[in-house]
Scaffold this active site. Structure first.
Site, short mmCIF file in Angstrom:
data_model
loop_
_atom_site.label_atom_id
_atom_site.label_comp_id
_atom_site.label_asym_id
_atom_site.label_seq_id
_atom_site.Cartn_x
_atom_site.Cartn_y
_atom_site.Cartn_z
N GLU A 140 0.79 -1.24 0.00
CA GLU A 140 0.00 0.00 0.00
C GLU A 140 0.82 1.30 0.00
O GLU A 140 0.67 2.13 0.91
CB GLU A 140 -0.96 -0.01 1.18
CG GLU A 140 -1.97 -1.15 1.09
CD GLU A 140 -3.00 -1.15 2.21
OE1 GLU A 140 -2.81 -0.42 3.20
OE2 GLU A 140 -3.98 -1.91 2.10
N GLU A 169 -5.55 -7.68 -0.98
CA GLU A 169 -6.38 -7.55 0.21
C GLU A 169 -7.80 -7.20 -0.20
O GLU A 169 -8.01 -6.31 -1.03
CB GLU A 169 -5.84 -6.46 1.15
CG GLU A 169 -4.50 -6.80 1.80
CD GLU A 169 -4.03 -5.71 2.75
OE1 GLU A 169 -4.87 -4.87 3.16
OE2 GLU A 169 -2.83 -5.69 3.08
#
Length: 565
Positions: free
Chosen positions: A204, A363
């Site tokens: 991320e 995710e």
């Protein structure tokens, strides 16, 4: 020092298998001997991920964090027998675990330093005295034992339970150079162990917090030499890894913001809906891969190891704009269309649709119980993502967030609330609602419900099979071949050299798809008795996967002569 540590680990593994409750060592155990070390590497063909024999695979896994945290362990060891947990995860059909870790921990290991892990020997006697490096390898051996593969994910620069909130891959003493060095060490260290099949380079990358974004503190994506250019750093790191470990899959996540004109010419920009100028596209952290259209990752001769990997969540993680308006009253099919058109398509789905690469949703997930006012919308999101993944099977892979009980904004597959207790779980239960309704439908299974692992020798848990078993299963074969092979029919043999009938590997006087199956099993090491001279259909002097490819083409009449000269 390193040799001593490796020997210590080996002795610990043997001792553990003998002493840990729930780990059987008899011939009757459903967990077979450890896998071969080097036969399960994967690569990309078009928008498919395939094994070394060209069979399509589907990565359907889940995240299990803890080595990125201060505790430096899988955190569920606090609550349960971690060996029993691993066996439960395998038995439930999760064929890959994405394991977050921190750069500073990997870098310490690379220098022969082994920080301690939190002592959970009160639940796990076998873990007593293990440092973080020994504990990590202990987990790898147990994943290997039950047929689970691992994607290693650098979740943060530093071991910190909130380290993932920092937007960049460098922080404090962890520089870009150390980030790259740590990854290259991991690649070199584990290049002969295909338990770890992939590296997710950085979790991320994103911008600084607040409405006013500062380029110097945020991840960007372009063709510049800017220190925060994630595209540059990811590409350079991947190439350095693949020089020492050309077999590993490289997963590259996106960023958070991307300029609508593709040009990063603002040192600061305002994203406020009231004061901003609306000239940047936003998305989830790591979920914005719009830059791939303008500046794709180029790995040259290693391009077949690249998979792009966005993240995506529902409104209980953050109430994005696409969860408002028409989404609120939409039925499931319409909700999926809204998510696709307002988020998925332009941020990352175009990558598989345009044939650039397969995708791994690294995710996704979320809370499935509770009294939050947004829960119903969150469940609608989960159904939409589940169905979209299933519609794009083999092009769209995924690792669900998460297994842990410790994730506050998503919950986990382990729970203390409603669920099924399991041996060794102690105060943990299995969250049947979350699993049955959202994860189970998108796990890789045969038509009769057996879970499919990614190991060619070891079945996935007690309820699964290995890829080699799938390859010999006629009902499942069409779903695992890039090119369907017809029902066996005799092919008139072409003139042979001397007494050899090239392609007739099982010596039955015909060249059929049965010979393809026999050759595949030989290459996987499950049989040894074949006509090797007949199998060498390209006259190279050895029998390799190239011969298998040529034989497939001959049987389906793409080529008409054997041997291929």
């Amino acid at each position: 020092m390193k040799k001593f540590v490796v020997l210590s680990i080996a002795l610990i593994m043997i001792a553990t298998l003998l002493m840990v409750p729930g780990v059987q060592t008899s011939a009757e155990t459903s967990y077979t001997a450890l896998a071969e070390p080097d036969d399960d590497w994967l690569h990309v063909e078009g928008t498919d991920i395939v094994d070394k024999y060209g069979n399509k695979v589907w990565i359907t896994g889940a995240n299990w964090f803890g080595f990125n945290c201060r505790e430096r362990m899988l955190l569920d060891s606090y609550h349960s027998d971690i060996i029993a947990d691993i066996e439960m995860v395998a038995d439930k059909g999760i064929n890959v675990v994405r394991m977050p870790i921190a750069t500073d921990l990997l870098y310490a290991w690379s220098r022969g330093e082994y920080p301690p892990s939190t002592d959970t020997s009160f639940n796990n006697p076998a873990l007593a005295g293990l440092n973080s490096y020994e504990l990590f390898n202990f987990m790898l051996e147990n994943f290997k034992r039950v047929g689970i593969k691992v994607i290693l994910d650098v979740h943060s620069a530093q071991t910190d339970n909130q380290g993932h909130t920092y937007p960049l891959w460098y922080n404090g003493t962890i520089t870009e150079e150390i980030f790259k060095k740590a990854w290259v060490w991991v690649a070199e260290h584990y290049k002969n162990d295909d338990t770890i099949i992939g590296f997710d380079l950085k979790n991320e990358p994103h911008t600084n917090t607040g409405n006013v974004k500062i380029k110097a503190e945020s991840a960007i994506w372009d063709d510049s030499n800017h220190p925060n250019n994630w595209k540059r750093v990811a590409q350079e790191t991947a190439l350095a890894i693949l020089e020492v470990h050309p077999n590993v899959l490289i997963f590259v996540e996106g960023i958070e913001m991307y300029p609508k004109d593709g040009i990063w010419d603002d040192e600061t920009f305002d994203t406020s809906p009231w004061t901003g100028n609306n000239d940047y596209y936003g998305n989830w952290w790591g979920g914005n891969l719009r830059g791939v259209k303008d500046y794709p990752i180029n790995l040259g001769k290693y391009q077949s190891q690249l998979v792009y990997s966005p993240h995506d969540y529902g409104p209980l993680v953050y109430e994005q704009e696409w969860f408002k308006g028409d989404f609120i009253t939409a039925n499931d099919e319409e909700a999926k269309r809204i998510l696709y058109e307002e988020c998925w398509r332009d941020n990352w789905a175009f990558i598989m649709e345009d044939g650039i690469s397969p995708l791994l949703i690294g995710e996704w997930g979320g809370l499935t119980e509770g009294g939050d006012k947004l829960l119903d919308l969150n469940l609608k999101y989960l159904r939409s993502m589940r169905d979209y993944i299933l519609e794009n099977k083999f092009k769209l892979h995924h690792t669900f967030w998460c297994i842990n009980i410790d994730s506050a904004d998503t919950g986990g597959l382990f729970t203390r609330d409603e669920g099924t207790p399991f041996p060794g779980g102690r105060d943990l239960k299995w969250n049947d609602n979350k699993y049955d309704n959202y994860l189970y439908p998108v796990l890789w299974k045969t038509d009769d419900g057996k879970f499919i692992g990614l190991d060619h020798k070891i079945p996935l848990g007690k309820n699964g099979i290995s890829i080699s078993e799938l390859s010999d299963n006629p009902t499942s074969k069409p779903t695992t071949k890039p090119t369907p092979i017809p029902t066996p029919t005799a092919v008139s043999p072409t003139p042979s050299k001397g007494a050899v009938m090239y392609g007739d590997i099982n010596r039955d006087g015909k060249v059929t798809s049965t010979d393809i199956t026999v050759l595949r099993r030989y290459l996987m090491g499950t049989i040894t008795d074949i006509d090797r001279e007949a199998a060498d259909v390209n006259l190279s002097g050895t029998v390799t996967s190239t011969d298998l490819t040529i034989l497939k083409r001959y049987v389906i009449r793409i080529i008409t002569e054997l041997p291929l000269k």
